[in-house]
Design a protein around this motif. Sequence first.
Motif, PDB file in Angstrom:
ATOM      1  N   UNK A  38       0.742  -1.204   0.055  1.00 38.35           N
ATOM      2  CA  UNK A  38      -0.129  -0.188  -0.025  1.00 38.35           C
ATOM      3  C   UNK A  38       0.706   1.386   0.297  1.00 38.35           C
ATOM      4  N   UNK A  39       0.152   2.242  -0.021  1.00 30.49           N
ATOM      5  CA  UNK A  39       0.701   3.763   0.079  1.00 30.49           C
ATOM      6  C   UNK A  39       0.232   4.489   0.922  1.00 30.49           C
ATOM      7  N   UNK A  40       0.712   5.613   1.507  1.00 29.09           N
ATOM      8  CA  UNK A  40       0.141   6.610   2.235  1.00 29.09           C
ATOM      9  C   UNK A  40       0.802   8.030   1.844  1.00 29.09           C
ATOM     10  N   UNK A  41      -0.052   9.171   1.590  1.00 30.80           N
ATOM     11  CA  UNK A  41       0.276  10.192   1.277  1.00 30.80           C
ATOM     12  C   UNK A  41      -0.125  11.426   2.213  1.00 30.80           C
ATOM     13  N   UNK A  42       0.542  11.846   3.205  1.00 31.00           N
ATOM     14  CA  UNK A  42      -0.011  12.672   4.222  1.00 31.00           C
ATOM     15  C   UNK A  42      -0.112  14.085   3.847  1.00 31.00           C
ATOM     16  N   UNK A  43       0.289  14.374   2.502  1.00 31.99           N
ATOM     17  CA  UNK A  43       0.179  15.587   2.065  1.00 31.99           C
ATOM     18  C   UNK A  43      -1.045  15.933   1.423  1.00 31.99           C
ATOM     19  N   UNK A  44      -2.022  15.033   1.293  1.00 32.00           N
ATOM     20  CA  UNK A  44      -3.304  14.928   0.873  1.00 32.00           C
ATOM     21  C   UNK A  44      -4.380  15.294   2.120  1.00 32.00           C
ATOM     22  N   UNK A  45      -5.566  15.764   1.735  1.00 28.77           N
ATOM     23  CA  UNK A  45      -6.328  16.184   2.830  1.00 28.77           C
ATOM     24  C   UNK A  45      -6.906  14.888   3.430  1.00 28.77           C
ATOM     25  N   UNK A  46      -7.294  14.875   4.766  1.00 28.01           N
ATOM     26  CA  UNK A  46      -7.749  13.732   5.475  1.00 28.01           C
ATOM     27  C   UNK A  46      -8.933  12.885   4.543  1.00 28.01           C
ATOM     28  N   UNK A  47      -9.798  13.580   3.855  1.00 30.13           N
ATOM     29  CA  UNK A  47     -11.092  12.858   3.195  1.00 30.13           C
ATOM     30  C   UNK A  47     -10.503  12.523   1.723  1.00 30.13           C
TER      31      UNK A  47
END
Length: 109
Positions: A38-47
């Motif tokens: 998987x992947x996680x991009x914390x720069x994007x909004x939470x929703x």
Amino acid sequence: MSVKIRLSRAGAKKRPYYHIVVADSRSPRDGRFIEKVGAYNPMLPADHADRVKLQPEKIKAWLGKGAQVTDRVERFLVKAGLIPERPRPAQTKQHLPKKKAQERAAAAG
């Protein structure tokens, strides 16, 4: 061999991006891993839909093999409905006033 599902940092300086990987617990954070799940991009909004991307069938297979998840990845999996939420430990009482301070407060008011 202890296997963990954890985050591996990628991306540029001050622009974090994380891969969710299955890795040996002894390997470095950004080092060798067994499989990317998987992947996680914390720069994007939470929703935003692309903030967390998971491959549920691969994750379920690794959990069936006994892989442990880290705290942050566990939150992602609970939110996606892949694992049940486990109870958190009770909060300690260190933030409360000590015995003598409670006695003084009781005597004063």
